[in-house]
Write an enzyme that holds these catalytic residues in place. Structure first.
Site, PDB file in Angstrom:
ATOM      1  N   ARG A 104       1.760  16.288  37.196  1.00 37.37           N
ATOM      2  CA  ARG A 104       0.742  15.016  37.280  1.00 37.37           C
ATOM      3  C   ARG A 104       1.558  14.091  38.363  1.00 37.37           C
ATOM      4  NH1 ARG A 104      -3.000  11.708  33.289  1.00 37.37           N
ATOM      5  NH2 ARG A 104      -4.175  13.616  33.433  1.00 37.37           N
ATOM      6  N   HIS A 131      -8.556  16.452  40.129  1.00 38.56           N
ATOM      7  CA  HIS A 131      -8.128  16.915  38.585  1.00 38.56           C
ATOM      8  C   HIS A 131      -8.927  18.030  38.214  1.00 38.56           C
ATOM      9  CE1 HIS A 131      -6.681  15.825  34.692  1.00 38.56           C
ATOM     10  NE2 HIS A 131      -7.465  14.855  34.597  1.00 38.56           N
ATOM     11  N   GLN A 134      -9.137  19.137  34.411  1.00 39.65           N
ATOM     12  CA  GLN A 134     -10.331  18.431  33.700  1.00 39.65           C
ATOM     13  C   GLN A 134     -11.770  19.036  34.040  1.00 39.65           C
ATOM     14  OE1 GLN A 134     -10.041  15.499  31.459  1.00 39.65           O
ATOM     15  NE2 GLN A 134     -11.989  16.043  31.010  1.00 39.65           N
ATOM     16  N   ASP A 226     -16.291   8.044  35.128  1.00 36.79           N
ATOM     17  CA  ASP A 226     -14.916   7.961  35.185  1.00 36.79           C
ATOM     18  C   ASP A 226     -14.623   6.393  35.266  1.00 36.79           C
ATOM     19  OD1 ASP A 226     -12.096   8.444  34.980  1.00 36.79           O
ATOM     20  OD2 ASP A 226     -12.193   9.274  37.033  1.00 36.79           O
ATOM     21  N   CYS A 266     -14.301  11.534  31.199  1.00 36.06           N
ATOM     22  CA  CYS A 266     -13.191  12.429  31.018  1.00 36.06           C
ATOM     23  C   CYS A 266     -11.951  11.554  30.237  1.00 36.06           C
ATOM     24  CB  CYS A 266     -12.336  12.685  32.329  1.00 36.06           C
ATOM     25  SG  CYS A 266     -12.195  11.106  33.364  1.00 36.06           S
ATOM     26  N   ARG A 294     -10.520  20.841  26.117  1.00 37.32           N
ATOM     27  CA  ARG A 294      -9.219  21.106  27.093  1.00 37.32           C
ATOM     28  C   ARG A 294      -8.278  22.106  26.681  1.00 37.32           C
ATOM     29  NH1 ARG A 294      -7.452  16.279  30.271  1.00 37.32           N
ATOM     30  NH2 ARG A 294      -6.553  17.959  31.568  1.00 37.32           N
TER      31      ARG A 294
HETATM   32  N1   CP Z   1      -8.680  13.004  30.828  1.00 35.68           N
HETATM   33  C1   CP Z   1      -7.283  12.885  30.964  1.00 35.68           C
HETATM   34  O1   CP Z   1      -6.793  13.652  31.966  1.00 35.68           O
HETATM   35  O2   CP Z   1      -6.828  12.385  30.037  1.00 35.68           O
HETATM   36  P1   CP Z   1      -5.211  11.813  30.172  1.00 35.68           P
HETATM   37  O3   CP Z   1      -4.985  10.902  31.501  1.00 35.68           O
HETATM   38  O4   CP Z   1      -4.988  10.989  28.870  1.00 35.68           O
HETATM   39  O5   CP Z   1      -4.496  13.234  30.387  1.00 35.68           O
HETATM   40  N1  NVA Z   2      -9.844   9.065  37.816  1.00 36.58           N
HETATM   41  C1  NVA Z   2      -8.732   8.734  36.684  1.00 36.58           C
HETATM   42  C2  NVA Z   2      -8.444   9.940  35.635  1.00 36.58           C
HETATM   43  C3  NVA Z   2      -7.841   9.879  34.531  1.00 36.58           C
HETATM   44  C4  NVA Z   2      -8.068  11.070  33.430  1.00 36.58           C
HETATM   45  C5  NVA Z   2      -7.244   8.550  37.128  1.00 36.58           C
HETATM   46  O1  NVA Z   2      -6.960   9.035  38.154  1.00 36.58           O
HETATM   47  O2  NVA Z   2      -6.684   7.649  36.483  1.00 36.58           O
END
Ligand code: CP
Ligand code: NVA
Length: 310
Positions: A104, A131, A134, A226, A266, A294
């Protein structure tokens, strides 16, 4: 379309509809009999390199790895990468110890560089651009609810961000009719949408961008949103709050959707911003079932990447 090396999982668009189908089918088999899948990752070690916060992604991978018989190592901000060691050197060294890496990070180019330099599969646990874990999990969940994705009417309300892009790629590949309702300055680039529609033409899906959330919500079977401010954009949050006012899933927007519509997010969610408490905590919301999906889907992605589809 840029293909990633090894069997990495960096974006949805680099996969074929058939590959996505096989991952979702495997997730279904895992979900219905998790105990039959206790050993596919036996003697495998998966590194989780997270440069941003996470609850769902981190935990579903960690729990999933353990349940599949493997071991995970969480790598936060205290490895030498944070002190300036290059991505390339880090990836080469990690490849000697690990069997797979879930990352990440910020710019999508960082995960591409990791994947290029690594000799092991790299899975995208979220970048600024995408992402995919997700989004594929979300399509897996929607298919469970509606029985098919073919022609499903889905509306996403909010930022044209990583989540919107991965949903749009998945919609094009899987035959979903997606409308993205975002303020003019926060829409996915037109050229990207046009390229996705060339793929969607083959699958029966479509991707449309609109700026009016009410027009977009009419008749939707899925309403999705989101956060307005994604991780890394905190300095823009005041500007964004202004730009996104009106892009909130509330009772009146939900009333325009199909009477059987479900609401997805999400997570994490900010009640009173992109969604009201009444809607996210109300009877049409499926956000916690969505989050639960998930786990089997992540397991299926890891088995796919390691060539362990049983
Ligand atoms: N939806 C999602 O990816 O959540 P987190 O940021 O908690 O991993
Ligand atoms: N768009 C958000 C998604 C979090 C799961 C971010 O990148 O923070």
């Amino acid at each position: 379309m840029k293909k990633s090396p090894h069997r990495s999982f960096l974006t949805l668009i680099e996969k074929t509809p058939r590959e996505l189908r096989s991952i979702m089918d495997l997730a279904g088999r895992i979900e219905s009999d998790p105990e039959a899948f206790r050993t596919p990752l036996a003697w495998k070690t998966v590194g989780l390199l997270f440069e941003k916060s996470s609850t769902r992604t981190r935990l579903s991978f960690e729990a999933g790895i353990r349940q599949l018989g493997g071991g995970s190592l969480f790598l936060g901000g205290d490895i030498q990468l944070a002190r300036g060691e290059t991505i390339e050197d880090t990836a080469r060294v990690m490849s000697a110890y690990l069997d797979m890496l879930v990352i990440r990070t910020f710019g999508h180019e960082r995960i591409e560089a990791f994947s290029q330099a690594a000799a092991i599969p790299v899975v995208n646990g979220l970048t600024d651009g995408h992402h995919p874990c997700q989004a594929l999990s979300d399509f897996y969940y929607m298919e469970k609810v509606f029985g098919t994705l073919s022609g499903l009417r889905m509306t996403y309300v909010g930022d044209g961000n990583n989540m919107a892009r991965s949903l749009a790629e998945g919609a094009a590949l899987l035959g979903v009719k997606l409308i993205l309702a975002s303020p003019q300055d926060y829409q996915l680039p037109e050229s990207e949408v046009a390229a996705l529609n060339r793929i969607a033409h083959e699958t029966g899906g479509s991707v449309r961008t609109l700026s009016d959330p009410r027009e977009a919500a009419r008749g939707a079977q899925v309403l999705y949103t989101d956060v307005w401010t994604s991780m890394g954009q905190e300095a823009e949050s005041a500007i964004r709050e202004k730009a996104f006012r009106g892009y909130c899933i509330d009772r009146s927007l939900l009333a325009l959707a199909d009477p059987e519509a479900i609401v997805m997010h999400c997570l994490p969610a900010y009640r009173g911003k992109e969604i009201t408490a009444e809607v996210i905590d109300g009877p049409r919301s499926r956000v916690f079932e969505q989050a639960a999906a998930r786990l089997p889907l992540q397991k299926a992605i890891m088995m796919f990447c390691l060539g362990r589809e049983l």
